[in-house]
Design a protein around this motif. Structure first.
Motif, PDB file in Angstrom:
ATOM      1  N   SER A 274      -9.918  29.168  24.072  1.00 45.40           N
ATOM      2  CA  SER A 274      -8.532  28.723  24.206  1.00 45.40           C
ATOM      3  C   SER A 274      -8.298  27.339  23.623  1.00 45.40           C
ATOM      4  CB  SER A 274      -8.129  28.717  25.688  1.00 45.40           C
ATOM      5  OG  SER A 274      -8.237  30.004  26.244  1.00 45.40           O
ATOM      6  N   LEU A 275      -9.375  26.611  23.287  1.00 47.03           N
ATOM      7  CA  LEU A 275      -9.246  25.250  22.770  1.00 47.03           C
ATOM      8  C   LEU A 275      -9.643  25.136  21.298  1.00 47.03           C
ATOM      9  CD1 LEU A 275     -10.669  23.222  25.814  1.00 47.03           C
ATOM     10  CD2 LEU A 275      -8.293  23.832  25.311  1.00 47.03           C
ATOM     11  N   GLN A 276      -9.940  26.246  20.650  1.00 46.38           N
ATOM     12  CA  GLN A 276     -10.333  26.179  19.238  1.00 46.38           C
ATOM     13  C   GLN A 276      -9.184  25.667  18.366  1.00 46.38           C
ATOM     14  OE1 GLN A 276     -13.683  27.254  17.923  1.00 46.38           O
ATOM     15  NE2 GLN A 276     -13.956  26.748  20.087  1.00 46.38           N
ATOM     16  N   SER A 277      -7.966  26.084  18.665  1.00 45.87           N
ATOM     17  CA  SER A 277      -6.818  25.597  17.882  1.00 45.87           C
ATOM     18  C   SER A 277      -6.580  24.115  18.133  1.00 45.87           C
ATOM     19  CB  SER A 277      -5.565  26.404  18.212  1.00 45.87           C
ATOM     20  OG  SER A 277      -5.259  26.355  19.591  1.00 45.87           O
ATOM     21  N   LEU A 278      -6.873  23.643  19.334  1.00 46.41           N
ATOM     22  CA  LEU A 278      -6.747  22.221  19.642  1.00 46.41           C
ATOM     23  C   LEU A 278      -7.712  21.396  18.790  1.00 46.41           C
ATOM     24  CD1 LEU A 278      -5.906  19.745  21.354  1.00 46.41           C
ATOM     25  CD2 LEU A 278      -7.549  20.503  23.092  1.00 46.41           C
ATOM     26  N   VAL A 279      -8.957  21.835  18.702  1.00 41.31           N
ATOM     27  CA  VAL A 279      -9.937  21.121  17.879  1.00 41.31           C
ATOM     28  C   VAL A 279      -9.497  21.120  16.419  1.00 41.31           C
ATOM     29  CG1 VAL A 279     -12.340  21.042  17.127  1.00 41.31           C
ATOM     30  CG2 VAL A 279     -11.811  21.713  19.473  1.00 41.31           C
ATOM     31  N   ALA A 280      -9.049  22.273  15.946  1.00 39.14           N
ATOM     32  CA  ALA A 280      -8.602  22.366  14.556  1.00 39.14           C
ATOM     33  C   ALA A 280      -7.425  21.429  14.288  1.00 39.14           C
ATOM     34  CB  ALA A 280      -8.211  23.805  14.227  1.00 39.14           C
ATOM     35  N   ALA A 281      -6.491  21.352  15.226  1.00 40.66           N
ATOM     36  CA  ALA A 281      -5.327  20.487  15.048  1.00 40.66           C
ATOM     37  C   ALA A 281      -5.739  19.020  14.997  1.00 40.66           C
ATOM     38  CB  ALA A 281      -4.331  20.726  16.179  1.00 40.66           C
ATOM     39  N   LEU A 282      -6.631  18.608  15.884  1.00 40.54           N
ATOM     40  CA  LEU A 282      -7.082  17.218  15.905  1.00 40.54           C
ATOM     41  C   LEU A 282      -7.819  16.847  14.624  1.00 40.54           C
ATOM     42  CD1 LEU A 282      -8.340  17.124  19.596  1.00 40.54           C
ATOM     43  CD2 LEU A 282      -6.427  15.787  18.686  1.00 40.54           C
ATOM     44  N   LEU A 283      -8.678  17.743  14.146  1.00 36.67           N
ATOM     45  CA  LEU A 283      -9.462  17.446  12.953  1.00 36.67           C
ATOM     46  C   LEU A 283      -8.639  17.555  11.668  1.00 36.67           C
ATOM     47  CD1 LEU A 283     -12.861  19.186  13.826  1.00 36.67           C
ATOM     48  CD2 LEU A 283     -12.300  16.750  13.938  1.00 36.67           C
ATOM     49  N   SER A 284      -7.456  18.134  11.769  1.00 36.35           N
ATOM     50  CA  SER A 284      -6.598  18.239  10.587  1.00 36.35           C
ATOM     51  C   SER A 284      -5.928  16.916  10.234  1.00 36.35           C
ATOM     52  CB  SER A 284      -5.533  19.311  10.797  1.00 36.35           C
ATOM     53  OG  SER A 284      -4.549  18.890  11.740  1.00 36.35           O
ATOM     54  N   VAL A 285      -5.917  15.985  11.190  1.00 38.31           N
ATOM     55  CA  VAL A 285      -5.301  14.680  10.963  1.00 38.31           C
ATOM     56  C   VAL A 285      -6.367  13.718  10.449  1.00 38.31           C
ATOM     57  CG1 VAL A 285      -4.009  12.777  12.005  1.00 38.31           C
ATOM     58  CG2 VAL A 285      -3.667  15.124  12.833  1.00 38.31           C
ATOM     59  N   PRO A 286      -6.118  13.000   9.360  1.00 37.62           N
ATOM     60  CA  PRO A 286      -7.121  12.064   8.833  1.00 37.62           C
ATOM     61  C   PRO A 286      -7.572  11.060   9.887  1.00 37.62           C
ATOM     62  CG  PRO A 286      -5.326  12.340   7.261  1.00 37.62           C
ATOM     63  CD  PRO A 286      -4.901  13.042   8.516  1.00 37.62           C
ATOM     64  N   ALA A 287      -8.855  10.728   9.852  1.00 41.49           N
ATOM     65  CA  ALA A 287      -9.433   9.832  10.854  1.00 41.49           C
ATOM     66  C   ALA A 287      -8.717   8.484  10.889  1.00 41.49           C
ATOM     67  CB  ALA A 287     -10.924   9.647  10.587  1.00 41.49           C
ATOM     68  N   ASP A 288      -8.286   7.991   9.748  1.00 41.75           N
ATOM     69  CA  ASP A 288      -7.619   6.691   9.710  1.00 41.75           C
ATOM     70  C   ASP A 288      -6.300   6.687  10.459  1.00 41.75           C
ATOM     71  OD1 ASP A 288      -9.666   5.631   8.237  1.00 41.75           O
ATOM     72  OD2 ASP A 288      -8.648   5.796   6.301  1.00 41.75           O
ATOM     73  N   ASP A 289      -5.712   7.858  10.658  1.00 39.31           N
ATOM     74  CA  ASP A 289      -4.452   7.958  11.395  1.00 39.31           C
ATOM     75  C   ASP A 289      -4.664   8.166  12.879  1.00 39.31           C
ATOM     76  OD1 ASP A 289      -3.022   7.688   9.048  1.00 39.31           O
ATOM     77  OD2 ASP A 289      -2.896   9.851   8.712  1.00 39.31           O
ATOM     78  N   LEU A 290      -5.921   8.309  13.297  1.00 41.09           N
ATOM     79  CA  LEU A 290      -6.218   8.620  14.695  1.00 41.09           C
ATOM     80  C   LEU A 290      -7.306   7.711  15.257  1.00 41.09           C
ATOM     81  CD1 LEU A 290      -6.211  12.538  14.914  1.00 41.09           C
ATOM     82  CD2 LEU A 290      -4.489  10.959  15.757  1.00 41.09           C
ATOM     83  N   ARG A 291      -7.229   6.431  14.976  1.00 39.52           N
ATOM     84  CA  ARG A 291      -8.190   5.494  15.566  1.00 39.52           C
ATOM     85  C   ARG A 291      -7.920   5.397  17.066  1.00 39.52           C
ATOM     86  NH1 ARG A 291      -6.297   2.783  11.143  1.00 39.52           N
ATOM     87  NH2 ARG A 291      -5.125   1.366  12.490  1.00 39.52           N
ATOM     88  N   PRO A 292      -8.901   5.738  17.899  1.00 41.80           N
ATOM     89  CA  PRO A 292      -8.661   5.754  19.349  1.00 41.80           C
ATOM     90  C   PRO A 292      -8.088   4.450  19.883  1.00 41.80           C
ATOM     91  CG  PRO A 292     -10.738   6.828  18.866  1.00 41.80           C
ATOM     92  CD  PRO A 292     -10.256   6.240  17.568  1.00 41.80           C
TER      93      PRO A 292
END
Length: 449
Positions: A274-292
């Motif tokens: 149920s969380l595979q699409s969640l992982v895919a969505a998160l990894l689809s965004v470039p890392a530079d746009d998602l600095r924790p």
């Protein structure tokens, strides 16, 4: 046997099935599902509870000559139990979404235990697996899943057990009457409810399903039959009792013409289906746009069924962490990966990670999302909010994993040397394949609780 019942039609289909009856694309799909199961079994050697399951299998069943993938041999029942557990241990095995059923943890171990003990070719090994996959998924159609689920049943231990029984019967070369007897004996052991969700028992349903399938086929081969109408009997038939009558016509509609096993999804990452699409969505965004450090908050929207299973789950142990939407969101944002290493005890106990998950990640039900979809709204200190939406996940029938991705998964857990054996199984004997599987140690990183 009565000639027109669903039980009779399924039994004849399984008993008479030949590898050449499958269209080339379906043959390819069966090989890929089999290869994925081997990769998952190798990975499962290092799962938190595998050592305990292996100890129990050894104590209860004793030594023997049946292959444990990546781990030597045990008695047939012990090997089936342990292989079934290993395939599902890291929450990255297949799933048949229409019935939320993991199929390979039941079917593959039962077939392997039978096939390697006899003079069975690799083609017949694959044929038996194909039969089990097809039967199980068609039973998923027949149980009328909303009704079945409303009664609390968990499909792997119910329909997976029957699929495993019939698959193992095919590997033994039983005729239609023998396959039907195995079906009846499998149905007599069908069990497992959603009360187990979030506990190791949910994995036990699948491992026990493999054992029950093995036993059913062996008992049938020994002349000990089960009910001929285990699905449709008015007093205790599986469809009658578990699903209010179910939809028996769906089970055999276009049998041998349309292959329901093609609807099985494979998982790319070590996380709940149920969380595979969640992982895919998160990894689809470039890392530079998602600095924790730049993130104010992450709002996750899941469809109702996914939310019920993963929305409020914690991450105290390996299994729950893989089913926790908050933890998976957090660890993928920080690590840009979702593999076994993300669920070790050390990683789960990281204080800043836990603080981020509790304070900055929220999970809610997303109205109108498709069954495996996800919606994300990510608020940042710098820049505008990011909105990401996916209708499904990699590995689903609409976006199947490539063979290369499955090879990468196999290699990642130490199975690279098995590539030719696993993908070339049709040209080998089952005994030769089994010998290679037990001689290949897993290189997966341990994830101890």
């Amino acid at each position: 046997m009565k000639p027109t019942t669903p039980e009779t039609k399924l039994s004849r289909f399984v008993a008479e099935l030949d590898w050449d009856d499958l269209p080339p694309r379906v043959q390819d799909r069966v090989v890929e599902i089999w290869a994925d199961a081997v990769a998952n079994a190798l990975a499962g050697r290092s799962a938190a509870n595998t050592a305990a399951v292996e100890g129990l299998a050894t104590a209860l069943c004793g030594p023997g000559d049946s292959t444990v993938v990546g781990g030597g041999t045990l008695a047939p029942t012990g090997a089936a139990l342990l292989n079934g557990y290993q395939i599902t241990a890291f929450t990255m095995c297949d799933v048949y979404r229409p019935a939320l059923c993991h199929v390979t943890p039941e079917v593959v171990p039962a077939v392997l235990a039978v096939a390697e003990a006899g003079d069975v070719s690799g083609r017949d090994l694959l044929t038996a697996i194909a039969a089990g996959l097809e039967v199980t998924t068609r039973l998923g159609l027949g149980v009328d899943y909303p009704v079945f689920r409303a009664r609390g049943w968990h499909a792997p231990g119910v329909i997976g057990t029957i699929g495993a029984a019939m698959a193992a019967a095919r590997a033994l070369g039983l005729d239609a009457a023998g396959v039907c007897a195995a079906m009846g004996l499998g149905g007599s052991q069908a069990a497992g409810t959603f009360a187990a969700l979030g506990t190791p028992a949910v994995k036990f349903h699948q491992a026990r399903g493999a054992v029950s399938g093995l036993w059913a086929a062996r008992f049938a081969a020994g002349g000990l039959g089960g009910a001929e109408n285990i699905l449709t009997h008015t007093d205790g038939g599986l469809l009658t009792t578990y699903a209010g009558g179910g939809r028996p016509g769906h089970i055999t509609r276009q049998l041998g013409e349309r292959w329901e096993l093609e609807q099985i999804s494979l998982r790319r990452w070590a996380a709940a289906s149920s969380l595979q699409s969640l992982v895919a969505a998160l990894l689809s965004v470039p890392a530079d746009d998602l600095r924790p450090s730049d993130l104010v908050g992450v709002d996750v929207a899941l469809p109702p069924t996914s939310y019920a299973m993963c929305g409020d789950m914690g991450w105290d142990d390996e299994l729950s962490a893989m089913q926790s939407a908050r933890y998976v969101t957090t660890v993928v944002l920080h690590d840009r990966q979702c593999w076994i290493e993300q669920f070790t005890a050390d990683r789960r106990s990281d204080v800043p990670l836990a603080q981020f998950a509790r304070a900055r990640v929220s999970v809610d039900v997303g109205a109108g999302l498709p069954p495996s979809g996800v919606g994300l709204r990510i608020t940042r200190r710098s820049g505008s909010p990011l909105v990401v939406h996916r209708d499904g996940a990699p590995g689903e029938p609409a976006e199947p994993l490539t063979r290369e991705t499955i090879r990468e998964k196999l290699a990642a857990v130490g199975g690279g040397s098995l590539d030719e054996v696993v993908f070339g199984v049709a040209g080998r004997s089952a005994a030769e394949v089994a010998a290679a599987l037990r001689a290949t140690p897993s290189s997966a990183t341990a994830g101890r609780s």
